[in-house]
Design a protein around this motif. Structure first.
Motif, PDB file in Angstrom:
ATOM      1  N   ASP A  81      41.961  41.392  55.833  1.00 12.81           N
ATOM      2  CA  ASP A  81      41.131  40.332  56.423  1.00 12.81           C
ATOM      3  C   ASP A  81      41.389  38.800  55.820  1.00 12.81           C
ATOM      4  OD1 ASP A  81      39.045  38.982  57.634  1.00 12.81           O
ATOM      5  OD2 ASP A  81      37.812  40.708  57.746  1.00 12.81           O
ATOM      6  N   PRO A  82      41.896  37.810  56.395  1.00 13.50           N
ATOM      7  CA  PRO A  82      41.950  36.474  55.926  1.00 13.50           C
ATOM      8  C   PRO A  82      40.611  35.939  55.819  1.00 13.50           C
ATOM      9  CG  PRO A  82      42.314  36.319  58.309  1.00 13.50           C
ATOM     10  CD  PRO A  82      42.262  38.081  57.981  1.00 13.50           C
ATOM     11  N   GLU A  83      39.465  36.306  56.187  1.00  8.60           N
ATOM     12  CA  GLU A  83      38.282  35.984  56.175  1.00  8.60           C
ATOM     13  C   GLU A  83      37.576  36.392  54.603  1.00  8.60           C
ATOM     14  OE1 GLU A  83      35.452  36.670  59.198  1.00  8.60           O
ATOM     15  OE2 GLU A  83      36.717  35.040  60.658  1.00  8.60           O
ATOM     16  N   VAL A  84      38.016  37.578  54.057  1.00  5.54           N
ATOM     17  CA  VAL A  84      37.401  37.971  52.879  1.00  5.54           C
ATOM     18  C   VAL A  84      38.285  37.565  51.754  1.00  5.54           C
ATOM     19  CG1 VAL A  84      37.220  40.016  51.665  1.00  5.54           C
ATOM     20  CG2 VAL A  84      36.783  40.140  54.054  1.00  5.54           C
ATOM     21  N   ASP A  85      37.541  36.749  51.007  1.00  8.10           N
ATOM     22  CA  ASP A  85      37.976  36.382  49.530  1.00  8.10           C
ATOM     23  C   ASP A  85      37.988  37.179  48.610  1.00  8.10           C
ATOM     24  OD1 ASP A  85      38.574  33.484  50.755  1.00  8.10           O
ATOM     25  OD2 ASP A  85      36.198  33.759  50.909  1.00  8.10           O
ATOM     26  N   ALA A  86      37.335  38.044  48.262  1.00 10.21           N
ATOM     27  CA  ALA A  86      37.353  39.335  47.167  1.00 10.21           C
ATOM     28  C   ALA A  86      36.467  40.411  47.785  1.00 10.21           C
ATOM     29  CB  ALA A  86      36.480  38.721  46.224  1.00 10.21           C
ATOM     30  N   ILE A  87      36.924  41.582  47.137  1.00  9.48           N
ATOM     31  CA  ILE A  87      36.232  43.029  47.434  1.00  9.48           C
ATOM     32  C   ILE A  87      35.569  43.684  46.480  1.00  9.48           C
ATOM     33  CG2 ILE A  87      36.951  45.330  48.288  1.00  9.48           C
ATOM     34  CD1 ILE A  87      39.677  44.001  49.389  1.00  9.48           C
ATOM     35  N   ILE A  88      34.391  44.195  46.819  1.00  8.13           N
ATOM     36  CA  ILE A  88      33.565  44.702  45.692  1.00  8.13           C
ATOM     37  C   ILE A  88      33.127  45.990  46.400  1.00  8.13           C
ATOM     38  CG2 ILE A  88      31.242  44.135  46.591  1.00  8.13           C
ATOM     39  CD1 ILE A  88      30.324  43.807  43.525  1.00  8.13           C
ATOM     40  N   CYS A  89      33.146  47.181  45.578  1.00  2.95           N
ATOM     41  CA  CYS A  89      32.896  48.612  45.897  1.00  2.95           C
ATOM     42  C   CYS A  89      31.389  48.856  45.997  1.00  2.95           C
ATOM     43  CB  CYS A  89      33.743  49.524  45.227  1.00  2.95           C
ATOM     44  SG  CYS A  89      35.558  49.409  45.250  1.00  2.95           S
ATOM     45  N   LEU A  90      31.095  49.617  46.863  1.00  2.62           N
ATOM     46  CA  LEU A  90      29.505  49.971  47.022  1.00  2.62           C
ATOM     47  C   LEU A  90      29.352  50.642  45.891  1.00  2.62           C
ATOM     48  CD1 LEU A  90      27.132  49.824  48.963  1.00  2.62           C
ATOM     49  CD2 LEU A  90      27.755  51.973  49.791  1.00  2.62           C
ATOM     50  N   ARG A  91      29.819  51.781  45.332  1.00  2.20           N
ATOM     51  CA  ARG A  91      29.673  52.597  44.375  1.00  2.20           C
ATOM     52  C   ARG A  91      30.718  53.524  43.869  1.00  2.20           C
ATOM     53  NH1 ARG A  91      26.732  58.135  45.529  1.00  2.20           N
ATOM     54  NH2 ARG A  91      27.931  58.328  43.660  1.00  2.20           N
ATOM     55  N   GLY A  92      30.635  54.056  43.001  1.00  2.00           N
ATOM     56  CA  GLY A  92      31.780  54.986  42.496  1.00  2.00           C
ATOM     57  C   GLY A  92      31.407  56.548  42.968  1.00  2.00           C
ATOM     58  N   GLY A  93      31.359  57.360  42.229  1.00  2.00           N
ATOM     59  CA  GLY A  93      31.116  58.663  42.620  1.00  2.00           C
ATOM     60  C   GLY A  93      32.350  59.885  42.816  1.00  2.00           C
ATOM     61  N   TYR A  94      32.854  59.969  43.644  1.00  2.00           N
ATOM     62  CA  TYR A  94      34.091  60.623  43.939  1.00  2.00           C
ATOM     63  C   TYR A  94      34.888  60.329  45.392  1.00  2.00           C
ATOM     64  CZ  TYR A  94      37.875  64.122  44.655  1.00  2.00           C
ATOM     65  OH  TYR A  94      38.831  64.598  44.972  1.00  2.00           O
ATOM     66  N   GLY A  95      36.097  60.504  45.260  1.00  2.00           N
ATOM     67  CA  GLY A  95      36.770  60.321  46.457  1.00  2.00           C
ATOM     68  C   GLY A  95      38.175  59.502  46.612  1.00  2.00           C
ATOM     69  N   THR A  96      38.293  58.425  45.591  1.00  2.00           N
ATOM     70  CA  THR A  96      39.431  57.694  45.418  1.00  2.00           C
ATOM     71  C   THR A  96      40.828  58.304  45.338  1.00  2.00           C
ATOM     72  OG1 THR A  96      39.007  56.761  43.356  1.00  2.00           O
ATOM     73  CG2 THR A  96      38.357  55.577  45.032  1.00  2.00           C
ATOM     74  N   PRO A  97      41.079  59.195  44.294  1.00  2.00           N
ATOM     75  CA  PRO A  97      42.240  59.983  44.391  1.00  2.00           C
ATOM     76  C   PRO A  97      42.623  60.514  45.610  1.00  2.00           C
ATOM     77  CG  PRO A  97      40.602  60.579  42.602  1.00  2.00           C
ATOM     78  CD  PRO A  97      39.921  59.884  43.667  1.00  2.00           C
ATOM     79  N   ARG A  98      41.993  60.763  46.534  1.00  2.00           N
ATOM     80  CA  ARG A  98      42.265  61.493  47.683  1.00  2.00           C
ATOM     81  C   ARG A  98      43.188  60.328  48.719  1.00  2.00           C
ATOM     82  NH1 ARG A  98      38.044  65.699  50.070  1.00  2.00           N
ATOM     83  NH2 ARG A  98      38.683  65.128  52.061  1.00  2.00           N
ATOM     84  N   LEU A  99      43.010  59.150  48.344  1.00  2.00           N
ATOM     85  CA  LEU A  99      43.638  58.126  48.907  1.00  2.00           C
ATOM     86  C   LEU A  99      45.027  57.665  48.616  1.00  2.00           C
ATOM     87  CD1 LEU A  99      40.335  55.768  49.992  1.00  2.00           C
ATOM     88  CD2 LEU A  99      41.248  57.707  50.838  1.00  2.00           C
TER      89      LEU A  99
END
Length: 315
Positions: A81-99
């Protein structure tokens, strides 16, 4: 102690700085969380920024913030997205390794921008470091940290890093109220890599494991008693991941008594004759200071200093 110079390492690419009046995108690549959208918008507006919330933030699939497809789509969309200048994550927890084995790293590399988070987000930091090669930021989550009213250094550190107020040669500020511990003195130059210790260990043996060659390792954790920290460090040692380190920066190990932790760190790292500095306020703690992962740094454990050896964002 021999100090190996940083010029033997190739720096990760700096990313574009967060501009004034820019837009920060929020995604939920791990666990679910209820976002108070109006509070988040007001928080950002008060600091001169817009907020773009991606759809998966409002979804929930058990212990995940939406299905793998939803979370992957938002990750790709936020970078593209060209309108987005930086990305922050909502929270941790679990799930990113699946991606990890489904991410389009070429897309991320073409649209590199500040990407911020910690805890389970460590898996994304490690994978981006290995396959996209740009600096990411171990820093606050939107819900727990920025909207959680953590101590002022949390926000100050976050914006100073992303806006480019910290240049090559800058010594990163650490609050005097939280004493650091020199476990092993010495100076190390290397690429700062790491994050959550349990997540680092969980990726060992996969194509997304940490590349420790010439690295200054950063670790933090929570809900892991001392014997589990011992087990995780031993796993890394047996996997051959400690012998090639240049230094170690230990963040907050929440719930573990400081003297006991430092004894374990000394037992683990003293034979390697590398500098080790413990107690850095980054991780599941308050304040939670932002660190540039993949960036070249100079760690002086004796002076208890961490210095940038490259610009981490560019204007």
């Amino acid at each position: 102690m021999t100090v190996r110079p940083s010029h033997t390492l190739i720096a990760h690419r700096a990313v574009p700085a967060l501009p004034s009046e820019g837009t920060i995108g929020v995604i939920a690549p791990a666990g679910p969380g209820a976002l108070d959208t109006e509070k988040a918008l007001q928080w950002m507006r008060a600091r001169g920024y817009g907020l773009k919330v991606f759809p998966g933030v409002y979804e929930k699939d058990g212990y995940l913030a939406g299905s793998d497809d939803v979370r992957l789509r938002d990750l790709h969309a936020a970078f593209a997205d060209p309108e987005v200048d930086a990305i922050i994550c909502l929270r941790g927890g679990y799930g990113t390794p699946r991606l990890l084995d489904r991410i389009n790293y070429d897309l991320l590399s073409r649209h590199a921008k500040p990407f911020v988070g910690y805890s389970d987000i460590t898996a994304l930091h490690l994978a981006i470091s290995r396959y996209a090669g740009f600096v990411t930021f171990h820093g606050p989550l939107l819900n727990a940290d920025l909207l959680g009213d953590k101590e002022p250094p949390t926000v100050t550190s976050f914006f100073a890093m992303l806006r480019g107020q910290l240049k090559s040669g800058s010594v990163l500020s650490h609050p005097a109220a939280y004493p650091l511990s020199t476990v092993e003195p010495g100076i190390a130059h290397g690429r700062l890599l790491g994050g959550n210790l349990a997540m680092i260990a969980a990726t060992l043996g996969t194509p997304y494991e940490i590349d420790v060659e010439g690295a200054v390792l950063f670790i933090e954790d929570i809900n892991e008693p001392l014997y589990r920290i011992d087990r995780l460090l031993t796993q890394m040692r047996l996997a051959g991941k400690l012998a090639r380190l240049r230094g170690v920066l230990v963040g907050d190990i929440a719930g573990v008594e400081v003297d006991a932790l430092n004894r374990l760190l000394k037992q683990t790292f003293e034979p390697l004759r590398i500098p080790v500095l413990s107690g850095w306020r980054s991780g599941h703690c308050d304040p939670n200071l932002t660190l540039p992962l993949g960036a070249l740094v100079r760690l002086d454990a004796g002076k208890q200093e961490l210095l940038l050896e490259q610009d981490v964002v560019i204007r």
